[in-house]
Design an enzyme around this catalytic site. Sequence first.
Site, short mmCIF file in Angstrom:
data_model
loop_
_atom_site.label_atom_id
_atom_site.label_comp_id
_atom_site.label_asym_id
_atom_site.label_seq_id
_atom_site.Cartn_x
_atom_site.Cartn_y
_atom_site.Cartn_z
N GLU A 192 -36.44 -7.02 -9.01
CA GLU A 192 -35.37 -7.99 -8.75
C GLU A 192 -35.25 -8.17 -7.25
O GLU A 192 -35.14 -7.19 -6.50
CB GLU A 192 -34.06 -7.45 -9.33
CG GLU A 192 -32.99 -8.49 -9.53
CD GLU A 192 -33.08 -9.21 -10.87
OE1 GLU A 192 -32.33 -10.17 -11.06
OE2 GLU A 192 -33.92 -8.81 -11.72
N ARG B 68 -38.40 -10.82 -26.75
CA ARG B 68 -37.05 -10.28 -26.61
C ARG B 68 -36.85 -9.29 -27.75
O ARG B 68 -36.99 -9.66 -28.91
CB ARG B 68 -36.02 -11.41 -26.69
CG ARG B 68 -34.59 -10.97 -26.38
CD ARG B 68 -33.61 -12.08 -26.71
NE ARG B 68 -33.86 -13.30 -25.98
CZ ARG B 68 -33.43 -13.53 -24.74
NH1 ARG B 68 -32.74 -12.60 -24.11
NH2 ARG B 68 -33.69 -14.68 -24.14
N ARG C 83 -39.07 -15.78 -12.81
CA ARG C 83 -38.91 -15.56 -14.25
C ARG C 83 -39.47 -16.74 -15.04
O ARG C 83 -40.00 -16.59 -16.13
CB ARG C 83 -37.42 -15.37 -14.56
CG ARG C 83 -37.10 -15.19 -16.03
CD ARG C 83 -35.60 -15.34 -16.24
NE ARG C 83 -35.31 -15.38 -17.67
CZ ARG C 83 -34.66 -14.44 -18.32
NH1 ARG C 83 -34.23 -13.38 -17.68
NH2 ARG C 83 -34.43 -14.57 -19.61
N LYS D 45 -29.20 -5.14 -22.48
CA LYS D 45 -28.30 -5.41 -21.35
C LYS D 45 -26.88 -4.94 -21.68
O LYS D 45 -26.39 -5.15 -22.79
CB LYS D 45 -28.27 -6.92 -21.04
CG LYS D 45 -29.51 -7.44 -20.37
CD LYS D 45 -29.37 -8.90 -19.97
CE LYS D 45 -29.48 -9.83 -21.15
NZ LYS D 45 -29.59 -11.24 -20.75
N LYS E 191 -28.40 -3.11 -13.27
CA LYS E 191 -28.73 -4.53 -13.44
C LYS E 191 -28.27 -5.27 -12.20
O LYS E 191 -27.08 -5.34 -11.92
CB LYS E 191 -28.07 -5.11 -14.69
CG LYS E 191 -28.56 -6.53 -14.93
CD LYS E 191 -28.04 -7.14 -16.19
CE LYS E 191 -28.77 -8.44 -16.50
NZ LYS E 191 -29.00 -9.31 -15.34
N PHE F 210 -38.73 -2.32 -11.11
CA PHE F 210 -38.39 -1.59 -12.34
C PHE F 210 -39.55 -1.45 -13.32
O PHE F 210 -39.42 -0.76 -14.32
CB PHE F 210 -37.18 -2.23 -13.04
CG PHE F 210 -37.33 -3.69 -13.36
CD1 PHE F 210 -38.12 -4.12 -14.42
CD2 PHE F 210 -36.66 -4.64 -12.62
CE1 PHE F 210 -38.25 -5.46 -14.73
CE2 PHE F 210 -36.77 -6.00 -12.91
CZ PHE F 210 -37.57 -6.40 -13.97
#
Length: 594
Positions: free
Chosen positions: A309, A426, A279, A432, A258, A349
């Site tokens: 990212e 979600r 985002r 995470k 991450k 990713f």
Amino acid sequence: MKFSDVVDALERLERTTSRTQIVAILTNLFKKVIEENKDIIDKVVYFIQGKLWPDWYGYPEIGIGEKGIIKAISLAANVKEKEVEGLYKQLGDLGLVAERLMAKAPKGGLMMFVKKKEELTFEKVYETLKRIAFMQGEGSRDLKIKTLAGLLKEASPKEAKYIVRFVQGKLRLGVGDASIIEALAHVAGTTKDVVERAYNLRADLGAVAKIAVTEGPEALKRVRPKPGVPVRPMLAERLNDPKEILKKLGGKGLAEYKYDGERAQIHLLPDGKVVIFSRRLENITRSYPDVVQYAKSGLKAKEAIVEGEIIAVNPETGEPRPFQELMRRRRKHDVALAMSEIPVNVKLFDIIYVDGEDMTNKPLPLRRKRLEEVVEESEEFSLSTAKLVSTPEELEQFFHQSISEGHEGLVVKAVHDKSVYQAGARGWLWIKYKKDYKSEMVEPVDLVVVGAFYGRGRRGGTFGALLVAGYDEKRDAFATVCKVGSGFSDEELARLPELLKPYISETKPPRVISNVKPDVWVRPALVAEIIGAEITLSPIHTCAKDEVSAGSGLAIRFPRFIRWRPDKGPEDATTCGEIVEMYKSRLKKVEEPT
């Protein structure tokens, strides 16, 4: 379509906070649009959202400030600007000022012999505002003001109120996307899930509305990602126990580093052009000309949508630099200088679309394999560091490896047959696992600012604390969690009035659920990362009210501000449901026998 029909709906929306009533009002309005002119449904949806088009279009804003609106009202109502300013101080709402002054505007004299003016149409209002937005160059400010004044003259007092509020960016309707989606489902004769799926894959609610009412529900089901149109990003849940993480994922998962950077959706168009969305679905291409070049060189496809990212790196060592450095680069006007001072790498990713193939319905292992095939890796443009793990020990070891290399932790992802890309959702397919979660403190959360309190003593002259809220998905609203006053630097405190000014509201915003009355209400827009000692039951705060205990909500004890999250919109904030899960998880650990 008569603009008065739209205004009547806006007025009813303003008067209610009931989600059921909001959906019913929108449904009736959309039915009226379909009867009158279904080709404008997209524009009506944008108008309700308080905009002329989606932000990511990159088109200009209307561009008339408060002083310009005051001048336009004075011209339209034939009064002096000082009279407008005086009434504004009294009423605190330029829309109400316009309504009152236009109602009193002179109608005698020669006007008595003029043929009654035709009713204003929605189409004319929209096209006039669009024309104002595109007025650029020398003399454009005066032309914008005169054009707005002309529009106000044609409007009824009530219509003038909503035109002014729209131009000012303060419609005050309390309508979220979820309510619009539900109403569209009703008029299209389909389910909310079908409309929502289309919107998640094409983040343009007006365009989705047009497909729904002109082509029907079957066309909605055929919607797939399109390069150049952002896809609403998939989001992760959070846990702090390796055993629980693997259990949720079915025994194994792909653990990925991450990174402390800016999530980016990179689109390669058939003509070779590259577009980058944040985002929050903002077009950030201009900020990253280096990433554009990396993508042009590194993506071996005719067209594609990949996710990754963007991380700031030390130009001498190549080590990662904090997220704040990236935001500092974004604020610099000299992009070339920013590129040399703060170079970036991209860690990819996921792949959402490639050469005509929708990848969102494919399981993660297939998407990762396709990503490997499409990307020609370089030092600046490469895949995220990842490892397949099946034991808590493996996961923990990889977690510490990520931390030791200067990253935030891991995102652990499901690899089973149903590990699809859930755009805009979600869920427990991604989890995470961050270093913050290993401390004794509660996990950091992202909360929305809904109010502010004036400072005292050393903090006099600015705000000393903020009222923050979680996102209540069930009610499509924001419910308060705590009042946070610690963790701010002197510089951050000094900036608060300027930061909050565009969002300050004279009354409680319709989508805010609060028993606490701050000194100043703030429309939900700004997201802050907050950490605290623990989550407790609260008779005052409204987050998850009555869900855990009758009469109580949940609150964070000893909250502390960590940083602003400009990459997140209000609906991206931590949900009340997530806060309930954190509370239960903490409670479970306390109750477990030692």
